[in-house]
Design an enzyme around this catalytic site. Structure first.
Site, PDB file in Angstrom:
ATOM      1  N   LYS A   1       0.865  -1.222  -0.025  1.00 25.39           N
ATOM      2  CA  LYS A   1      -0.091  -0.067   0.135  1.00 25.39           C
ATOM      3  C   LYS A   1       0.735   1.150  -0.081  1.00 25.39           C
ATOM      4  O   LYS A   1       0.729   2.250  -0.720  1.00 25.39           O
ATOM      5  CB  LYS A   1      -1.168   0.077   1.182  1.00 25.39           C
ATOM      6  CG  LYS A   1      -1.977  -1.153   1.248  1.00 25.39           C
ATOM      7  CD  LYS A   1      -2.890  -0.979   2.563  1.00 25.39           C
ATOM      8  CE  LYS A   1      -2.293  -0.954   3.734  1.00 25.39           C
ATOM      9  NZ  LYS A   1      -1.616  -2.300   4.265  1.00 25.39           N
TER      10      LYS A   1
ATOM     11  N   ARG B   1      -9.263   0.876   9.186  1.00 28.74           N
ATOM     12  CA  ARG B   1      -8.773  -0.598   9.572  1.00 28.74           C
ATOM     13  C   ARG B   1      -9.951  -1.415  10.592  1.00 28.74           C
ATOM     14  O   ARG B   1      -9.738  -2.463  10.961  1.00 28.74           O
ATOM     15  CB  ARG B   1      -7.578  -0.584  10.471  1.00 28.74           C
ATOM     16  CG  ARG B   1      -6.398  -0.812   9.744  1.00 28.74           C
ATOM     17  CD  ARG B   1      -5.256  -0.626  10.571  1.00 28.74           C
ATOM     18  NE  ARG B   1      -3.909  -1.268  10.224  1.00 28.74           N
ATOM     19  CZ  ARG B   1      -2.833  -0.509   9.759  1.00 28.74           C
ATOM     20  NH1 ARG B   1      -2.922   0.565   9.164  1.00 28.74           N
ATOM     21  NH2 ARG B   1      -1.786  -1.420   9.506  1.00 28.74           N
TER      22      ARG B   1
ATOM     23  N   ARG C   1      11.883  -6.564   4.349  1.00 24.10           N
ATOM     24  CA  ARG C   1      11.779  -4.938   4.214  1.00 24.10           C
ATOM     25  C   ARG C   1      12.590  -4.344   5.099  1.00 24.10           C
ATOM     26  O   ARG C   1      12.508  -4.488   6.563  1.00 24.10           O
ATOM     27  CB  ARG C   1      10.204  -4.896   4.356  1.00 24.10           C
ATOM     28  CG  ARG C   1       9.834  -3.484   4.670  1.00 24.10           C
ATOM     29  CD  ARG C   1       8.199  -3.518   4.397  1.00 24.10           C
ATOM     30  NE  ARG C   1       7.391  -3.652   5.713  1.00 24.10           N
ATOM     31  CZ  ARG C   1       6.294  -3.083   5.797  1.00 24.10           C
ATOM     32  NH1 ARG C   1       5.407  -2.814   4.548  1.00 24.10           N
ATOM     33  NH2 ARG C   1       5.601  -3.038   6.847  1.00 24.10           N
TER      34      ARG C   1
ATOM     35  N   ARG D   1      11.876  -1.666  11.054  1.00 17.29           N
ATOM     36  CA  ARG D   1      10.589  -1.278  12.091  1.00 17.29           C
ATOM     37  C   ARG D   1      10.707  -2.407  12.893  1.00 17.29           C
ATOM     38  O   ARG D   1      10.509  -3.557  12.674  1.00 17.29           O
ATOM     39  CB  ARG D   1       9.355  -1.145  11.111  1.00 17.29           C
ATOM     40  CG  ARG D   1       9.096   0.039  10.470  1.00 17.29           C
ATOM     41  CD  ARG D   1       7.939   0.142   9.487  1.00 17.29           C
ATOM     42  NE  ARG D   1       6.640  -0.338  10.329  1.00 17.29           N
ATOM     43  CZ  ARG D   1       5.460  -0.654   9.343  1.00 17.29           C
ATOM     44  NH1 ARG D   1       5.296   0.037   8.219  1.00 17.29           N
ATOM     45  NH2 ARG D   1       4.473  -0.914   9.948  1.00 17.29           N
TER      46      ARG D   1
ATOM     47  N   ARG E   1       0.159  -8.930  13.660  1.00 12.33           N
ATOM     48  CA  ARG E   1      -0.385  -7.803  12.876  1.00 12.33           C
ATOM     49  C   ARG E   1      -1.231  -8.424  11.597  1.00 12.33           C
ATOM     50  O   ARG E   1      -2.457  -8.216  11.598  1.00 12.33           O
ATOM     51  CB  ARG E   1       0.630  -7.039  12.161  1.00 12.33           C
ATOM     52  CG  ARG E   1       1.315  -6.230  13.129  1.00 12.33           C
ATOM     53  CD  ARG E   1       2.774  -5.557  12.526  1.00 12.33           C
ATOM     54  NE  ARG E   1       2.380  -4.743  11.458  1.00 12.33           N
ATOM     55  CZ  ARG E   1       3.185  -4.276  10.478  1.00 12.33           C
ATOM     56  NH1 ARG E   1       4.606  -4.979  10.512  1.00 12.33           N
ATOM     57  NH2 ARG E   1       3.206  -3.679   9.425  1.00 12.33           N
TER      58      ARG E   1
HETATM   59  P1  AMP Z   1       1.328   0.666   9.132  1.00 12.50           P
HETATM   60  O1  AMP Z   1       2.517   1.387   8.962  1.00 12.50           O
HETATM   61  O2  AMP Z   1      -0.129   1.026   8.369  1.00 12.50           O
HETATM   62  O3  AMP Z   1       1.383  -0.830   8.945  1.00 12.50           O
HETATM   63  O4  AMP Z   1       0.627   0.654  10.815  1.00 12.50           O
HETATM   64  C1  AMP Z   1       1.803   0.674  11.692  1.00 12.50           C
HETATM   65  C2  AMP Z   1       0.819   0.358  13.175  1.00 12.50           C
HETATM   66  O5  AMP Z   1       0.111   1.615  13.442  1.00 12.50           O
HETATM   67  C3  AMP Z   1      -0.218  -0.627  13.049  1.00 12.50           C
HETATM   68  O6  AMP Z   1       0.209  -2.032  13.346  1.00 12.50           O
HETATM   69  C4  AMP Z   1      -1.103  -0.188  14.160  1.00 12.50           C
HETATM   70  O7  AMP Z   1      -0.630  -0.358  15.518  1.00 12.50           O
HETATM   71  C5  AMP Z   1      -0.961   1.547  14.038  1.00 12.50           C
HETATM   72  N1  AMP Z   1      -2.025   1.790  13.301  1.00 12.50           N
HETATM   73  C6  AMP Z   1      -1.752   2.258  11.916  1.00 12.50           C
HETATM   74  N2  AMP Z   1      -2.978   2.680  11.381  1.00 12.50           N
HETATM   75  C7  AMP Z   1      -4.172   2.401  12.162  1.00 12.50           C
HETATM   76  C8  AMP Z   1      -5.296   2.351  12.331  1.00 12.50           C
HETATM   77  N3  AMP Z   1      -6.198   2.992  10.998  1.00 12.50           N
HETATM   78  N4  AMP Z   1      -6.179   1.861  13.458  1.00 12.50           N
HETATM   79  C9  AMP Z   1      -5.486   1.551  14.407  1.00 12.50           C
HETATM   80  N5  AMP Z   1      -4.095   1.385  14.576  1.00 12.50           N
HETATM   81  C10 AMP Z   1      -3.534   1.748  13.312  1.00 12.50           C
END
Ligand code: AMP
Length: 192
Positions: free
Chosen positions: A13, A88, A127, A135, A146
């Protein structure tokens, strides 16, 4: 043009959102990036989110919804935005619809990058970011939680967008270029 990009962690994404920013003059809104910035800056939100993110769980909906509400109203989003990592949960999807309605905005395309879980674990394991750092939540055991959280909480919002035929699917297992081309083919007519 406003877009939602859906898909499990590691589906591509973020990579595709950056491409679409260039191609269509849109703004990427990544809740994950926004939260990482809050953590790095040591803000109140960052302090609350840090441990939750490290465990691969979801930050509470009210925090996320407020962040998005503030973000979509900013001037750099006026040409359109790409939501990456939001919504989400079903409650986030509903909150999004009501905040868009208030601003008389619409979502022009909801796109799912469809990928298989086994390949995701491999993809995320290899990654690293541009500066070569990794990360914390990309460690294999966190990736597994996740993916579980995605399966339990995010996958159930797909029917929400499938109703009324709003959801479009793209095979996310293709190369970055092929996924990009598929996205362009889908979005060029929408952007007119
Ligand atoms: P991402 O970079 O999108 O994979 O997000 C990393 C982490 O941020 C996720 O595993 C969640 O802990 C938190 N996070 C990001 N977006 C959301 C969301 N829309 N709702 C809840 N937690 C989020």
């Amino acid at each position: 043009m406003n877009i939602i990009l859906l898909g499990p962690p590691g589906a591509g994404k973020g990579t595709q959102a950056k491409r679409l920013e260039q191609k269509f003059g849109l703004k990427q809104i990544s809740t994950g990036d926004m939260l990482r910035a809050e953590v790095a800056a040591g803000t109140a939100i960052g302090r609350e989110a840090k441990a939750i993110m490290e465990q691969g769980q979801f930050v509470p909906d009210p925090i996320i919804v407020e962040m998005i509400q503030n973000r979509i109203g900013q001037a750099d989003c006026s040409q359109g935005f790409i939501l990456d990592g939001f919504p989400r949960t079903e409650s986030q999807a509903e909150a999004l619809d009501s905040m868009l309605a208030k601003r008389e905005l619409t979502i022009d395309a909801v796109i799912l990058l469809d990928v298989s879980e086994e390949q995701l674990v491999e993809r995320i394991a290899s990654r690293t970011s541009e500066d070569g750092t990794r990360r914390k939540d990309d460690e294999p055991e966190v990736v597994r939680s996740r993916l579980k959280v995605y399966r339990d909480q995010t996958a159930p919002i797909l029917p929400y967008y499938e109703r009324e035929g709003r959801l479009r699917r793209i095979d996310g297992m293709q190369s970055v270029e092929a996924v990009g081309t598929a996205l362009d083919d889908l979005l060029v007519p929408v952007s007119r």
